[in-house]
Each structure stands twice: as C-alpha cells, then as structure tokens.
Scaffold this active site. Structure first.
Site, PDB file in Angstrom:
ATOM      1  N   TRP A 101       0.833  -1.209   0.000  1.00  0.00           N
ATOM      2  CA  TRP A 101       0.000   0.000   0.000  1.00  0.00           C
ATOM      3  C   TRP A 101       0.864   1.253   0.000  1.00  0.00           C
ATOM      4  CZ3 TRP A 101      -4.258  -1.308  -1.884  1.00  0.00           C
ATOM      5  CH2 TRP A 101      -4.903  -2.480  -1.512  1.00  0.00           C
ATOM      6  N   ASP A 168      -1.689   6.869   6.441  1.00  0.00           N
ATOM      7  CA  ASP A 168      -2.695   5.930   5.956  1.00  0.00           C
ATOM      8  C   ASP A 168      -2.994   4.970   7.108  1.00  0.00           C
ATOM      9  OD1 ASP A 168      -4.192   3.924   4.830  1.00  0.00           O
ATOM     10  OD2 ASP A 168      -2.776   3.431   3.220  1.00  0.00           O
ATOM     11  N   LYS A 192     -12.202  -1.730   6.702  1.00  0.00           N
ATOM     12  CA  LYS A 192     -11.445  -2.638   7.556  1.00  0.00           C
ATOM     13  C   LYS A 192     -11.825  -2.504   9.026  1.00  0.00           C
ATOM     14  CE  LYS A 192      -8.154  -3.269   4.034  1.00  0.00           C
ATOM     15  NZ  LYS A 192      -7.447  -2.329   3.167  1.00  0.00           N
TER      16      LYS A 192
HETATM   17  C1  LIG Z   1      -6.866  -1.865   2.103  1.00  0.00           C
HETATM   18  C2  LIG Z   1      -5.865  -0.782   2.203  1.00  0.00           C
HETATM   19  C3  LIG Z   1      -5.776   0.232   1.239  1.00  0.00           C
HETATM   20  C4  LIG Z   1      -6.647   0.266   0.005  1.00  0.00           C
HETATM   21  O1  LIG Z   1      -7.935   0.604   0.311  1.00  0.00           O
HETATM   22  P1  LIG Z   1      -9.055   0.809  -0.809  1.00  0.00           P
HETATM   23  O2  LIG Z   1     -10.170   1.387  -0.029  1.00  0.00           O
HETATM   24  O3  LIG Z   1      -9.342  -0.559  -1.375  1.00  0.00           O
HETATM   25  O4  LIG Z   1      -8.529   1.711  -1.862  1.00  0.00           O
HETATM   26  C5  LIG Z   1      -4.839   1.223   1.436  1.00  0.00           C
HETATM   27  N1  LIG Z   1      -4.014   1.218   2.496  1.00  0.00           N
HETATM   28  C6  LIG Z   1      -4.062   0.248   3.438  1.00  0.00           C
HETATM   29  C7  LIG Z   1      -3.111   0.278   4.590  1.00  0.00           C
HETATM   30  C8  LIG Z   1      -4.985  -0.789   3.307  1.00  0.00           C
HETATM   31  O5  LIG Z   1      -5.029  -1.755   4.234  1.00  0.00           O
END
Ligand SMILES: *Cc1c(COP(=O)(O)O)cnc(C)c1O
Length: 356
Positions: A101, A168, A192
């Site tokens: 990511w 993030d 998540k």
């Molecule tokens: C799942 C995830 C993403 C991507 O998320 P999307 O909503 O599918 O674009 C980005 N960063 C992290 C740390 C993730 O776990």
C-alpha cells in the site's frame, strides 16, 4: 451457525451494526422510507453525516483546526489526492515504504510531484518497520502507513518530524488510542475497521490546504469537499451510515481505550501460540508485529491442506495469507471477539497434537 470471521477486508462488523444497517435499508428514522431512497440533503441524512464527523473527531482526539470528510474512491484515491492537495509544485514529499500500500502511495505521489523514499523495508519482504532514518527538513509532508495489512507490521511509535505527517490508517484506525493531533492528515478506507466499503474518512488540519500553486480539479480538491460538508456530490450514503453505527458502537462500549485493551488481549493470545507451537512461525520482527493482521507460516508447508481442513471444520473463515506472503493471516479487527481467537488457537493446538 457462528462463523469466526478473520477476513482482512472488507472485515468483520459488530452484529448489532449489521442489524441496524439492514433495518435502515427498509425503514430509516421511522420515515417508512429506505436510507437508500431519500435525499442526501434531507435533515435525516445531514444528521448522519454530522454525527459521523463529530464522533470521528472525538475518537481521534482532534480539535477544531481539523476537518473530517467522508468521500468515495477508497484509500487508493487518497494516494493521489494527498500529494495533489499538499505537495507544492516546487516542493518535495517524503514517503516511508513499508509494503504494497505504501508503494502504491509512492507511485501516485511521483506522478504528482517530487517524491523521495526516506526508508524502505523491501529488502526483507517488508517484515519490519524502518526506524531511525534521516528526514530532510524541507519536506512538504512525510507519509507513513500505520499498519501494513498484507505483511502484518505496525508502527508502535510515531516518527517525530518538523513537517506535517500524513498517515494511511486504513487497517488500524480506531484500534488503539491515537492522538490524531500529531498528524497533518489521516485517511482510512472504512471497510477494515470503521464501516463498509465505499466510504473513506479523511481528517485534515485545514491550514495545510490551498498552498500547492496548482489549479485544482474540483472533485480532487479537499477544500471543495470541506466547504460542501462532504456533499459536493452525492456521498456514499450507506457506507457512511454503517460507519456512524460502528463509531456509536465503539463509543458506547468504552471507546478506543476499551478496544485497545481488547485488541491487545487478542493479539497476545495468538502470538503466544504462534511462538509456542512447534509447527508455526511468525513472519515479522517481534517488536513490529501488528495487533490487527497476524501473519504466520508453517515450518512444513506440505501440511497446509491438513491445517486448512481443521480450521474450516471449526467454522473459521478468511485466514489464508495474502499471495505476497503465503501461509496465513488472521485479521483481528475491532469487531472480532476474543472468543474467535481462542477457537483458532485451539485448532492450532489440536493440529500440533496430530502432526508434530
Ligand atoms: C486496504 C488498504 C488500502 C486500500 O484501500 P481501498 O479502499 O481498497 O482503496 C490502502 N491502504 C491500506 C493500509 C490498506 O489496508
């Protein structure tokens, strides 16, 4: 039949949230209308948006200098929006590469402007968090990923730097006590730990915006979305509502202090077993192990089909590892009860008795 859901994302949600969300699909707020068939500008939905923003601020300990948005496009769109809104045309952004990511965030930032990778753990398949690396003083911002969903590492200490830090937090948002004021910007895909796929939460210190020297496309401009209260266009109403229900659930049960303790218990339970069990081993440096995504492999991978049989019989779901790591990944998001972790540990012990 109860299923123990260890899915990495979209991940488990509290049962009561699913119940309330499904009721709102039929009859929202006693309107005898579905949440899905009313205006996002109705009083009833405006209350949802306002409360979701307020609760997010409260649980992240943010003050009035921060603005919260709920937008579409996933965390992946934020990989582009962050540099587009914060990286000056003459400036430089710094990124820490801790996994897939983070690497995607770096790729997008490079398309927007000058981007420097400050540190990387790619040399060991991202099994640790780089620490103690030099940070140039003149960066517009520094970007980190708090939890690396695929590799199972997590930052336990935040970097201290003179420039704004962008984080993030997609896979560990609201899983532990975090003073959000340490960050210039926090973003997280909701699916998540916060709600349902389709909404992304962004919290930004407003004074950082509007300094890039770029002509901004409206849909990519945080200031447009802030001005419109996340209703510049039709927002993803249903996932925002699910986020609100999840935020309420968290607050009602004792907030981040409460969930941090629960999450520590869950993580201790499974890591203790991974370290004890003669058939398994963890994939990450112990000090960087994630309390959200627990990655482990087998000493004898040829036994995997036997283990798979056992955990499937125990109604466990979603623990196959990501293809980049292999083995297994147990995601312990907020809504997963300790009891489910105990069931997995019991299966690991039964497996050892049979095959060690
Ligand atoms: C799942 C995830 C993403 C991507 O998320 P999307 O909503 O599918 O674009 C980005 N960063 C992290 C740390 C993730 O776990």
């Amino acid at each position: 039949m109860k299923v123990h859901n260890f899915s990495a994302g979209p991940g488990i949600l509290p049962q009561e949230v699913l119940q309330q969300a499904s009721e709102a699909c039929i009859n929202f707020d006693n309107l005898n209308l579905s949440l899905l068939e009313i205006s996002h500008r109705s009083k009833n939905f405006e209350k949802v948006m306002d409360e979701a923003m307020e609760l997010t601020k409260e649980l992240l300990m943010l003050d009035a200098s921060y603005k919260v948005m709920f937008l579409g496009g996933g965390a992946s769109l934020q990989f582009a929006m962050v540099p587009y809104n914060l990286l000056r045309t003459e400036g430089t952004a710094g990124y820490v590469n801790t996994g897939v990511w983070a690497a995607k965030a770096i790729k997008e930032a490079k398309n927007v402007g000058n981007t420097k990778v400050l540190a990387s753990s790619e040399d060991s398949n991202f099994s640790y968090i780089p620490k103690g690396f030099p940070v140039p003083k003149d960066l517009d911002y520094m970007h980190i990923t708090s939890n690396n969903t695929i590799y199972g590492t997590q930052m336990k200490k935040w970097p201290v730097a003179p420039m704004p830090i962008v984080c993030d937090m997609s896979s560990d948002i609201l899983s532990r006590k975090v003073d959000g004021k340490q960050f210039g910007l926090i973003y997280a895909g909701a699916q998540k730990n916060m709600g349902a796929a389709g909404a992304t939460m962004i919290a930004v210190k407003e004074e950082l915006l509007g300094k890039t020297g770029r002509t901004m496309l409206s849909m990519l401009d945080y200031r447009q979305h802030i001005k419109a209260g996340s209703m510049y266009n039709t927002p993803p109403v249903f996932p925002i509502y699910v986020s609100l229900l999840t935020l309420r659930w968290l607050k009602k049960n004792g907030g981040v202090e409460w969930i941090e303790k629960v999450n520590q218990q869950k993580a201790a339970c499974i890591y203790t077993e991974i370290d004890r069990n003669s058939l398994f081993k963890g994939t990450c440096e112990k000090e960087d192990r994630s309390s959200m995504n627990v990655c482990f492999v087998m000493h004898k991978p040829e036994l995997e089909p036997e283990f798979d049989k056992l955990w499937k019989e125990a109604n466990i779901s979603g623990i196959r590892g990501h293809r980049d790591v292999g083995g297994y990944r147990a995601s312990l998001y907020n809504a997963l009860p300790l009891e489910s972790v105990q069931v997995l540990v019991d299966v690991m012990q039964a497996f050892e008795k049979k095959f060690a």
